[in-house]
Write a protein that holds these residues in place. Structure first.
Motif, PDB file in Angstrom:
ATOM      1  N   PRO A  74      -3.721  -2.434   1.249  1.00 19.86           N
ATOM      2  CA  PRO A  74      -2.767  -2.013   1.973  1.00 19.86           C
ATOM      3  C   PRO A  74      -2.585  -0.236   1.714  1.00 19.86           C
ATOM      4  O   PRO A  74      -2.571  -0.045   0.556  1.00 19.86           O
ATOM      5  CB  PRO A  74      -1.490  -2.747   1.550  1.00 19.86           C
ATOM      6  N   LEU A  75      -2.329   0.430   2.745  1.00 21.22           N
ATOM      7  CA  LEU A  75      -2.255   2.016   2.459  1.00 21.22           C
ATOM      8  C   LEU A  75      -0.766   2.522   2.440  1.00 21.22           C
ATOM      9  O   LEU A  75       0.024   2.292   3.404  1.00 21.22           O
ATOM     10  CB  LEU A  75      -3.019   2.668   3.458  1.00 21.22           C
ATOM     11  N   PRO A  76      -0.304   3.257   1.465  1.00 21.33           N
ATOM     12  CA  PRO A  76       0.944   3.988   1.838  1.00 21.33           C
ATOM     13  C   PRO A  76       0.900   4.905   2.586  1.00 21.33           C
ATOM     14  O   PRO A  76      -0.085   5.474   3.098  1.00 21.33           O
ATOM     15  CB  PRO A  76       1.181   4.599   0.325  1.00 21.33           C
ATOM     16  N   ALA A  77       2.178   5.385   3.332  1.00 21.34           N
ATOM     17  CA  ALA A  77       2.033   6.427   4.198  1.00 21.34           C
ATOM     18  C   ALA A  77       1.446   7.680   3.839  1.00 21.34           C
ATOM     19  O   ALA A  77       1.543   8.102   2.614  1.00 21.34           O
ATOM     20  CB  ALA A  77       3.739   6.851   4.632  1.00 21.34           C
ATOM     21  N   GLY A  78       0.717   8.648   4.736  1.00 21.28           N
ATOM     22  CA  GLY A  78      -0.025   9.627   4.305  1.00 21.28           C
ATOM     23  C   GLY A  78      -1.170  10.030   5.151  1.00 21.28           C
ATOM     24  O   GLY A  78      -1.529   9.232   6.212  1.00 21.28           O
ATOM     25  N   ILE A  97       3.599  -5.010  -2.383  1.00 21.14           N
ATOM     26  CA  ILE A  97       3.136  -5.628  -1.363  1.00 21.14           C
ATOM     27  C   ILE A  97       1.582  -5.861  -1.709  1.00 21.14           C
ATOM     28  O   ILE A  97       0.856  -4.979  -2.426  1.00 21.14           O
ATOM     29  CB  ILE A  97       2.776  -4.808  -0.083  1.00 21.14           C
ATOM     30  N   ALA A  98       0.988  -7.218  -1.430  1.00 17.42           N
ATOM     31  CA  ALA A  98      -0.375  -7.647  -2.235  1.00 17.42           C
ATOM     32  C   ALA A  98      -1.324  -7.160  -1.245  1.00 17.42           C
ATOM     33  O   ALA A  98      -1.143  -6.691   0.050  1.00 17.42           O
ATOM     34  CB  ALA A  98      -0.237  -9.068  -2.087  1.00 17.42           C
ATOM     35  N   LEU A  99      -2.525  -7.609  -1.546  1.00 13.85           N
ATOM     36  CA  LEU A  99      -3.736  -7.147  -0.753  1.00 13.85           C
ATOM     37  C   LEU A  99      -3.716  -7.556   0.758  1.00 13.85           C
ATOM     38  O   LEU A  99      -4.304  -7.231   1.649  1.00 13.85           O
ATOM     39  CB  LEU A  99      -5.062  -7.647  -1.158  1.00 13.85           C
ATOM     40  N   ASP A 100      -3.297  -8.841   0.704  1.00  9.83           N
ATOM     41  CA  ASP A 100      -3.016  -9.769   2.097  1.00  9.83           C
ATOM     42  C   ASP A 100      -1.967  -9.149   3.014  1.00  9.83           C
ATOM     43  O   ASP A 100      -1.575  -9.639   4.024  1.00  9.83           O
ATOM     44  CB  ASP A 100      -3.074 -11.001   2.085  1.00  9.83           C
ATOM     45  N   GLY A 101      -1.064  -7.945   2.655  1.00 11.50           N
ATOM     46  CA  GLY A 101      -0.240  -7.602   3.321  1.00 11.50           C
ATOM     47  C   GLY A 101       1.224  -8.234   3.456  1.00 11.50           C
ATOM     48  O   GLY A 101       2.130  -7.863   3.972  1.00 11.50           O
ATOM     49  N   THR A 102       1.311  -9.393   2.408  1.00 10.82           N
ATOM     50  CA  THR A 102       2.601  -9.991   2.151  1.00 10.82           C
ATOM     51  C   THR A 102       3.447  -9.315   1.036  1.00 10.82           C
ATOM     52  O   THR A 102       2.599  -8.826   0.045  1.00 10.82           O
ATOM     53  CB  THR A 102       2.317 -11.285   1.911  1.00 10.82           C
TER      54      THR A 102
END
Length: 602
Positions: free
Chosen positions: A345-349, A455-460
């Motif tokens: 998951p990527l932070p905004a930027g 937030i984990a790797l699976d987006g949860t």
């Protein structure tokens, strides 16, 4: 037969032949080779392509025809000149007979035949007579100025076009185009010079190599403006035999350093081909390489494996694809599709890197031009949900019995950020030890009204911490939460999101329920549902309007609608209720529930 001997012509009815005899003057052609913007093939490329490189003297030229049995139809069906699959076509040829003084590469007989084919008509001619006419025209048009010069020739012992198989003892030499007068083999060829004549010949007509220990050979026809064969280290239009040998030896050493396979040899050839192609692109682009940029946009916090951008290139599974520089480690592009996918998951930027694909032909020898590695730049914009205050990568590390971020290093990327009022906030540490999670932050009260999502790797979202539920220690500038048991471990790849407290939100703004008037009381007739983004927050439901006589009720915890009174279609056919969902933080949302009563025959 048409024979030319010292300027005397004799006519006959068959093919044509030119006999080359010793002696004669040193007449040089003055035709200009090269086209504007063309890039002659480098000597290295021609040399590695050739199976045989030899010092030769021309003995004679004859004409003949070849049969082309076309068996590959793909891509030609719509061409109006396409003769159809399995159609026998004819092409004219020139057959050069050379006497070999020395083999510089390969071995063979003292005399060889090198074949040049007419390339005026891609699909050839329907009759051998037409093909022979073209061959005769090629012979009449050819420039014989170099015939009495020793030459270096570059030959192939396998056909460039499989439709034109070679007989035993024949070599592939090149092509000619009768309409334009261009060819793909002589010193006046615009790009493919496979016949390099010696600068001088002896007065006796003997091969120049017998008179000169290190003769020089033309790289381009005198008077040409094409600049000679590309890839030379200087602007000279000649090259010595010693230098040619050195180039051939260097190529053979390069090939020998590989695995010895034909694929590696072909790769070396492709290396020079792609270098030439790249140089041409640079020239056409005014001296700079025409790099390309691909842009895309996705939301922040999406699971690993999210497609960020469709593959910018059509790639083959047998090639080699890498992402380079910048933020490349945050993405992957698996073949055969080559789509760009996130690895977490990527932070905004904004994220930038290079997408580098090379085909299977250049993989064995690493033969791609350096420009390819930064050919395609990808710029990806990641946007956060509305209202988000800050996002950052959080890769916890261990320090003693604590795990998290301790003020230095890359465990928390971008620990400082600005609030909406412009004030700067810094997370000085974020870690858990035992059953306690502690955040040290400056200014101390800057998280008021905010929550932290992990937030984990699976987006949860695996954990949500609310500033309002923390244990505050103002003297230490810390907030702590209890009890949590190992919410993260060293090596986890998490994303931290700071946002305002969310409150519950209904899945629908309105609900519609149909109920037969015969339905028994205390029956569940429908359901509403609201969720709170703040993980762990329970949601409570109640009816706040439209239910004055308590016809209906709603389950406090689950949102099930319950019929409390008997319905009568003739008395009232519909009811409109307003249901409220309330979170633990007091935030609320509402939805409209319309209950339609249906008539039942009595």
């Amino acid at each position: 037969m048409f024979v030319l001997i010292l300027g005397v012509a004799l006519s006959a009815a068959c093919g044509e032949t030119v006999i080359i005899t010793p002696g004669g003057g040193d007449a040089l052609g003055s035709g200009v080779s090269g086209r504007p913007g063309s890039f002659p093939i480098s000597l290295e490329e021609i040399a590695v392509e050739a199976d045989v490189i030899a010092r030769v003297n021309l003995l004679g030229v004859s004409t003949s025809t070849d049969i082309w049995q076309m068996d590959d139809t793909e891509g030609f069906e719509d061409d109006p000149e396409y003769p159809g699959a399995d159609a026998a076509r004819y092409v004219g040829t020139l057959d050069y007979r050379f006497r070999v003084a020395e083999y510089l590469k390969g071995t063979g007989d003292i005399e060889v035949v090198a074949r040049v084919r007419d390339f005026s008509h891609y699909f050839g001619h329907p009759t051998s007579e037409q093909a022979q006419a073209n061959a005769n025209q090629m012979l009449a048009d050819r420039n014989g100025s170099w015939d009495r010069h020793e030459a270096i020739v570059f030959l192939q012992d396998r056909g460039r076009w499989t439709a034109y198989p070679l007989e035993s003892g024949e070599y592939e030499f090149g092509y000619a185009v009768t309409e334009s007068g261009e060819d793909g083999y002589t010193i006046t060829s615009p790009d493919r010079k496979k016949w390099l004549p010696a600068v001088s010949i002896s007065s006796s007509g003997r091969m120049s190599g017998q008179a000169h220990a290190n003769p020089s050979y033309y790289l381009d026809a005198p008077g040409s403006s094409s600049g000679g064969i590309s890839g030379q280290s200087d602007s000279a239009s000649t090259i010595t035999l010693t230098d040619i040998r050195a180039k051939i030896d260097a190529l053979e050493e390069e090939i020998a350093a590989g695995d010895g396979s034909q694929a590696f040899r072909d790769c070396v050839q492709y290396k020079y081909f792609w270098k030439r192609s790249t140089d041409r692109r640079i020239e056409k682009n005014g001296g700079t390489y025409p790099y390309r940029t691909y842009s895309g946009e996705i939301g922040s916090g999406l699971p690993a494996g999210t497609q960020a951008l469709a593959g910018p290139q059509l790639v083959e599974s047998s090639g080699d694809l890498t992402l380079r520089s910048g933020d490349a480690d945050l993405f992957t592009a698996p073949l055969p599709v080559g789509d760009i996918l996130t690895t977490r998951p990527l932070p905004a930027g904004e994220y930038r890197f290079f997408y580098f694909y090379r085909g299977p032909e250049v993989v064995p020898c690493n033969g791609h031009p350096i420009e390819w590695e930064t050919d395609d730049e990808v710029i990806l914009t990641v946007t956060a949900p509305e209202g988000t205050v800050h996002e950052a990568f959080f890769d916890p590390i261990s320090s003693g019995s604590a795990v998290g971020y301790f003020g230095t290093g890359d465990a928390l990327i971008n620990p400082s950020f600005e609030l909406g009022d412009g004030s700067e906030v810094t997370i000085e540490s974020l870690a858990h030890q035992g059953r306690r999670i502690t955040v040290k932050i400056s200014p101390y009260n800057s998280l008021e009204g905010l929550v932290m999502d992990f937030i984990a790797l699976d987006g949860t979202t695996t954990l949500t911490l609310k500033a309002g539920t923390a244990i505050h220690k103002s003297n230490e500038r810390t907030l702590a939460w209890l009890p949590y048991d190992a919410p993260w471990r060293e090596g986890d790849q998490l994303m931290l999101r700071l946002r305002p407290e969310a409150g519950p939100v209904f899945e629908q703004d309105s609900y519609s329920i149909e109920v037969p008037e015969s339905t028994s009381t205390w029956s569940y007739i429908g359901k509403v549902r609201a969720t709170d983004q703040d993980v762990g927050d329970a949601v409570g439901y109640r009816i706040i309007s439209g239910n004055a006589n308590r016809w209906f009720d709603v389950d406090l915890n689950y949102g099930d609608i319950l019929l409390m009174e008997k319905l009568d279609y003739e008395t009232r056919s519909s009811y409109e209720l307003t249901v409220e969902a309330r979170g633990q933080d007091g935030k609320t949302d509402t939805a409209t529930v319309t209950v339609n009563v249906t008539d039942v025959a009595e």
